[in-house]
Design an enzyme around this catalytic site. Structure first.
Site, short mmCIF file in Angstrom:
data_model
loop_
_atom_site.label_atom_id
_atom_site.label_comp_id
_atom_site.label_asym_id
_atom_site.label_seq_id
_atom_site.Cartn_x
_atom_site.Cartn_y
_atom_site.Cartn_z
N HIS A 40 0.82 -1.22 0.00
CA HIS A 40 0.00 0.00 0.00
C HIS A 40 0.86 1.27 0.00
O HIS A 40 1.68 1.45 0.90
CB HIS A 40 -0.91 -0.02 1.24
CG HIS A 40 -1.77 1.19 1.37
ND1 HIS A 40 -1.92 1.88 2.55
CD2 HIS A 40 -2.52 1.84 0.45
CE1 HIS A 40 -2.73 2.89 2.36
NE2 HIS A 40 -3.12 2.91 1.10
N HIS A 65 -7.79 8.35 -3.06
CA HIS A 65 -8.37 7.10 -3.55
C HIS A 65 -9.49 7.30 -4.57
O HIS A 65 -9.96 6.33 -5.15
CB HIS A 65 -8.90 6.27 -2.37
CG HIS A 65 -7.82 5.93 -1.40
ND1 HIS A 65 -7.56 6.70 -0.29
CD2 HIS A 65 -6.90 4.94 -1.38
CE1 HIS A 65 -6.54 6.19 0.39
NE2 HIS A 65 -6.11 5.12 -0.27
N ARG A 139 -16.44 12.47 24.45
CA ARG A 139 -16.54 12.10 25.86
C ARG A 139 -17.98 12.36 26.30
O ARG A 139 -18.37 13.50 26.56
CB ARG A 139 -15.54 12.92 26.67
CG ARG A 139 -15.16 12.49 28.12
CD ARG A 139 -16.06 11.63 28.77
NE ARG A 139 -15.66 11.10 30.08
CZ ARG A 139 -16.34 10.13 30.64
NH1 ARG A 139 -17.36 9.57 30.03
NH2 ARG A 139 -16.01 9.68 31.84
N CYS A 186 -9.72 16.16 27.54
CA CYS A 186 -10.36 15.56 28.70
C CYS A 186 -9.30 15.38 29.78
O CYS A 186 -8.14 15.07 29.49
CB CYS A 186 -10.98 14.22 28.35
SG CYS A 186 -11.96 13.58 29.72
N TYR A 329 -13.65 15.11 38.42
CA TYR A 329 -12.82 16.16 37.81
C TYR A 329 -12.17 17.05 38.85
O TYR A 329 -12.24 18.28 38.82
CB TYR A 329 -13.65 16.96 36.78
CG TYR A 329 -14.12 16.08 35.66
CD1 TYR A 329 -13.20 15.54 34.76
CD2 TYR A 329 -15.45 15.73 35.52
CE1 TYR A 329 -13.60 14.68 33.76
CE2 TYR A 329 -15.87 14.86 34.52
CZ TYR A 329 -14.94 14.35 33.64
OH TYR A 329 -15.33 13.49 32.65
#
Ligand code: HEM
Ligand code: MTE
Length: 434
Positions: A40, A65, A139, A186, A329
């Site tokens: 490839h 492609h 998330r 995050c 958190y």
């Protein structure tokens, strides 16, 4: 009678590596491209990203492609066709609260399906400075709400009982559109590496719980001013306690409790902080996974405060009472564990510290001798600029062998502007690259 055998998508999905053969589909046709993997032109790793599934979503990213010779080449590897019933979408499971979640890009590395949490593979993350929407990490804590844009209303509560209710059209028309290029991360990004040092609870994020987009929307500041909030709001309380802006999402748990979070009012009102009520992501309307039709976007601050599917904004003397503001958190020192943790004792995370990672080559990868291109990202957190990126971390034996990568000045932006990730030499402000 069909010349080729028929396969289901599940059967195709069993062929995902050279040892089990590498199958892909294009349209309704099935191909065994095992023998092409090493040939490839885009490299064996990239083709393996699509192994076991459809090529179309990947080829949409790599337009090279879309040429006749590529399809001709593919034809040589045809081994079958998809069963006719595979054309119809599977019947929706109505008992499943996640049944209404949107379709996702197959390249995403899924850490959890319900709720959906996923990250782009490292080599796709640093392919471009702006992360394509369909590869942007996701998330979610809850099912994705279905919002009818025509009946959407955003409730904004100012001090002293003043409030506003805005339709999507009003949010777009009453307030000037402001655009910001900002990185969201995050707090759990790279947790899987932490867990190798000591087990940590939570999703096993690799290095991809971070992505960059160009966001467009109304400034939160402008909307708050329209709701009667003044630059002096909160200053007359006679103490030093900060005021806050609390956000609620339209996603709710089984008890009806919505996702929620807050940021200090000072940041919300700061013109420099560029906090947005965003309705656009990379020039398109927000995708459902990223908060359609409106989300908060707080540049430089932990992703958890950028509340998606925004239903309400309220100015308050207290932080959001939400579980995710109060009991999650937050950062603790290494001696604290789940038996001794006192969530009330720690402040909610707002800005995050410096972060960087190498995306290519991957750890343990065999690389050819000689010149090597190393890619990765760097982000300073809090809107501070990246000052330098150093290449002495032991990769391939040191700076001298890493072409074009070393210590250097990278021009930075303030707050959310002009930082993110990509290749050194383009828009920069936060990142390292080639
Ligand atoms: C380039 C075939 C899957 C990424 C090419 C080229 C061919 C090809 C013939 C050269 C095109 C040209 O320059 O004219 C195929 C076939 C695939 C496949 C037959 C599947 C059976 C993929 C996938 C990805 C990918 C899944 C990405 C996830 C690339 C890239 C290049 C490329 C990045 C450009 C390489 C360069 O010019 O540096 N591919 N490809 N390919 N392919 Fe694929
Ligand atoms: N907003 C709502 N309403 N519900 C959520 O689950 N997750 C938060 C935040 N906003 C969340 C939310 C967390 S923890 C992060 S890191 C970011 O959204 C992720 O945003 P993204 O999925 O667009 O990358």
């Amino acid at each position: 009678p069909p010349r080729y055998p028929r396969y289901t998508r599940a059967e195709v999905a069993q062929h995902r590596s050279p040892s089990e053969r590498v199958w892909v589909t294009y349209g309704t046709e099935v191909f065994d491209v095992t023998d092409f993997v090493e040939l490839h032109p885009g490299g064996p790793d990239r083709i393996l990203l699509a192994a076991g599934g459809a090529l179309e979503p990947f080829w949409a990213l790599y337009a090279v492609h879309g040429q006749p010779h590529v399809l001709e080449l593919l034809r040589d590897y045809k081994v079958g066709e998809l069963s006719p019933e595979e054309a119809a979408p599977p019947p929706a499971d109505t008992g499943d609260p996640f049944a209404g979640d949107p379709p996702r890009h197959p390249a995403l590395r899924v850490n959890s399906w319900k709720p959906f949490n996923a990250e782009p593979p490292p080599e796709l993350l640093t392919r471009s400075f702006l992360t394509p929407n369909e590869l942007f990490f996701t998330r979610n804590h809850l099912p994705v709400p279905s919002v009818e844009p025509g009946s959407y209303r955003l409730r904004v509560e100012g001090p002293g009982g003043r409030s506003l209710s805005l339709s999507l059209a009003e949010l777009r028309q009453r307030f000037p559109k402001h655009e910001v290029t900002a990185t969201l991360q995050c707090a759990g990004n790279r947790r899987s590496e932490m867990s190798r040092v000591r087990p940590v609870k939570g999703l096993a994020w690799d290095i991809g719980a971070i992505s960059t987009a160009r966001w467009g929307g109304a400034r939160l500041r402008d909307v708050l001013l329209a709701a009667g909030v003044g630059d002096n709001t909160g200053d007359d309380t006679g103490d030093d306690n900060e005021w806050h802006v609390c956000f609620e999402g339209l996603d709710a748990d089984a008890s009806g409790t919505p996702y929620g979070a807050s940021i200090p009012l000072k940041r919300a009102l700061s013109a420099e902080a560029e906090v947005l009520l965003a309705y656009e992501m990379n020039g398109q309307e927000l995708p459902r996974d990223h908060g359609f039709p409106v989300r908060v976007l707080v540049p430089g601050v932990v992703g958890a405060r950028s509340v998606k599917w925004l239903r309400s904004v309220a100015v308050s003397a207290a932080e959001s009472p939400s579980h995710w503001q109060q009991k999650d958190y937050k950062g603790f020192c290494p001696s604290v564990d789940w038996d001794s943790v006192d969530f009330g004792a720690a402040p909610a995370i707002q800005e995050l510290p410096v972060q960087s990672a190498i995306t290519e080559p991957r750890p343990g990868a065999a690389v050819p001798a000689g010149e090597l291109t190393v890619k990765g990202y760097a982000w300073s957190g809090g809107g501070r600029e990246v000052v330098r990126v150093s290449g002495d971390g032991g990769w391939a034996g040191g700076v001298g062998e890493l072409m074009g990568w070393g210590i250097g000045e990278i021009g930075g932006g303030k707050w959310g502007n002009e930082w993110g990730m990509g290749e050194m030499g383009n828009e920069w402000g936060g990142g390292l690259g080639k």
